[in-house]
Design a protein around this motif. Structure first.
Motif, PDB file in Angstrom:
ATOM      1  N   GLU A 169       3.837   1.553  -0.780  1.00  0.00           N
ATOM      2  CA  GLU A 169       3.318   1.618  -2.011  1.00  0.00           C
ATOM      3  C   GLU A 169       4.094   0.977  -2.938  1.00  0.00           C
ATOM      4  O   GLU A 169       5.345   0.936  -2.724  1.00  0.00           O
TER       5      GLU A 169
ATOM      6  N   ASP B 161       0.805  -2.820  -5.125  1.00  0.00           N
ATOM      7  CA  ASP B 161       0.530  -1.718  -4.122  1.00  0.00           C
ATOM      8  C   ASP B 161      -0.316  -2.787  -2.684  1.00  0.00           C
ATOM      9  O   ASP B 161      -0.892  -3.790  -2.947  1.00  0.00           O
TER      10      ASP B 161
ATOM     11  N   THR C 275      -1.480   2.745   3.458  1.00  0.00           N
ATOM     12  CA  THR C 275      -0.340   3.197   3.134  1.00  0.00           C
ATOM     13  C   THR C 275       0.219   4.146   4.140  1.00  0.00           C
ATOM     14  O   THR C 275      -0.626   4.926   4.936  1.00  0.00           O
TER      15      THR C 275
END
Length: 293
Positions: free
Chosen positions: A118, A67, A73
């Motif tokens: 992600e 991640d 994100t």
């Protein structure tokens, strides 16, 4: 490149599960670490499991997927509540994350991350691309049920458990839920996800979410037919109407992105398993533990 086997490891899922499994009920000073003060309780599990998987599933291609920071994100930038309730990670885990990345680089195991996406999105894009090219089977190692939406005849999920790993296939999923893997997104949209702070549709729980999707096929179909909803769901009608916007946002947040532009030219040849044995021995000696490989 036919009949090859790709393994995609959800890196932080494996590392963090190893950390919390071996740190439960312990003080920081009780965790195993090297003579140089490097914590190793999660690293030992991570590397042993990785090499077990390579051997057990005759893996030809391998990537550990990481991640990016949750605040960076695409989902978090659009919806600031997404994953906002997650607490900070223990310093001993963060340290092992950094050591793990360096060790993987040294021994020749490829790592993949893409800014603003992600790990699930990277895994989804790589798995779908691999299978669309008919290279062979893809295994995803993770305990994250969100990844069920990726399952297909050529994509299976390896789920770790106390009694060993479970190979969870597309057929297992259909037998358990009687929907397609893509419809899992709609079920998740209704249920929400506390760990990710995805609201779902308030008042809709497990007893109603799955049956609704089994009958209507999608979230959108439910709302299109809300005025003629099957009488057995009448008790949920008001909750569905009131929660429509939250449910639709939850579907957007729950859907794994499988077409990351930055991975359009990705070369799977780069993922061929080619362990640098000398470096592996050196890394294990530095960390002061042994694994079977």
């Amino acid at each position: 490149m036919k009949n090859q086997t790709l393994l995609l490891i959800d890196g932080f899922n494996l590392l963090s599960r190893g950390y919390f499994a071996t740190s439960y009920g312990k003080e920081l000073e009780q965790l195993t670490k090297s003579s140089k003060g490097v914590y190793t309780n999660a690293l030992r599990i991570f590397f042993q499991k990785t090499f077990n998987l390579i051997s057990q599933y005759e893996v030809t291609h391998l990537a550990v997927v990481w991640d990016v920071k949750k605040n960076e994100t695409t989902r978090r930038l659009k919806h600031d509540f997404y994953k906002a309730t997650r607490s900070d990670l223990p310093e001993a885990l963060i340290q092992q994350f950094e050591v793990c990345k360096d060790a993987l680089r040294s021994i020749g195991i490829q790592q993949v991350s893409v800014p603003s996406y992600e790990a699930d999105d990277v895994i989804g894009t790589l798995a779908k691309t691999w299978c669309s090219n008919e290279y062979g089977h893809c295994y995803i190692y993770s305990n994250d049920k969100d990844l069920y939406q990726l399952l297909s005849k050529n994509i299976s999920q390896l789920i770790g458990g106390k009694k060993g790993d479970i190979v969870y296939s597309f057929n297992h999923f259909q037998d358990d839920y009687h929907i397609t893997s893509e419809q899992w997104i709609d079920v998740k949209a209704l249920l929400g996800d506390k760990s990710d702070n995805i609201p779902g549709c308030p008042g809709i729980g497990e007893k109603s979410a799955l049956p609704l999707i089994q009958l209507y096929g999608s979230l959108e179909n439910i709302f299109e037919q809300i005025d003629t909803l099957d009488p057995k769901f009448n008790r949920y009608k008001k909750k569905l109407i009131e929660g429509q916007n939250l449910a639709l946002i939850s579907k957007e947040l729950s859907a794994i992105i499988c077409d990351i532009h930055e991975l359009n030219e990705f070369l799977f040849d780069d993922l061929q398993v080619n362990i640098e044995r000398t470096n592996l021995i050196a890394e294990l000696n530095e960390l002061e533990f042994t694994i079977k490989y």
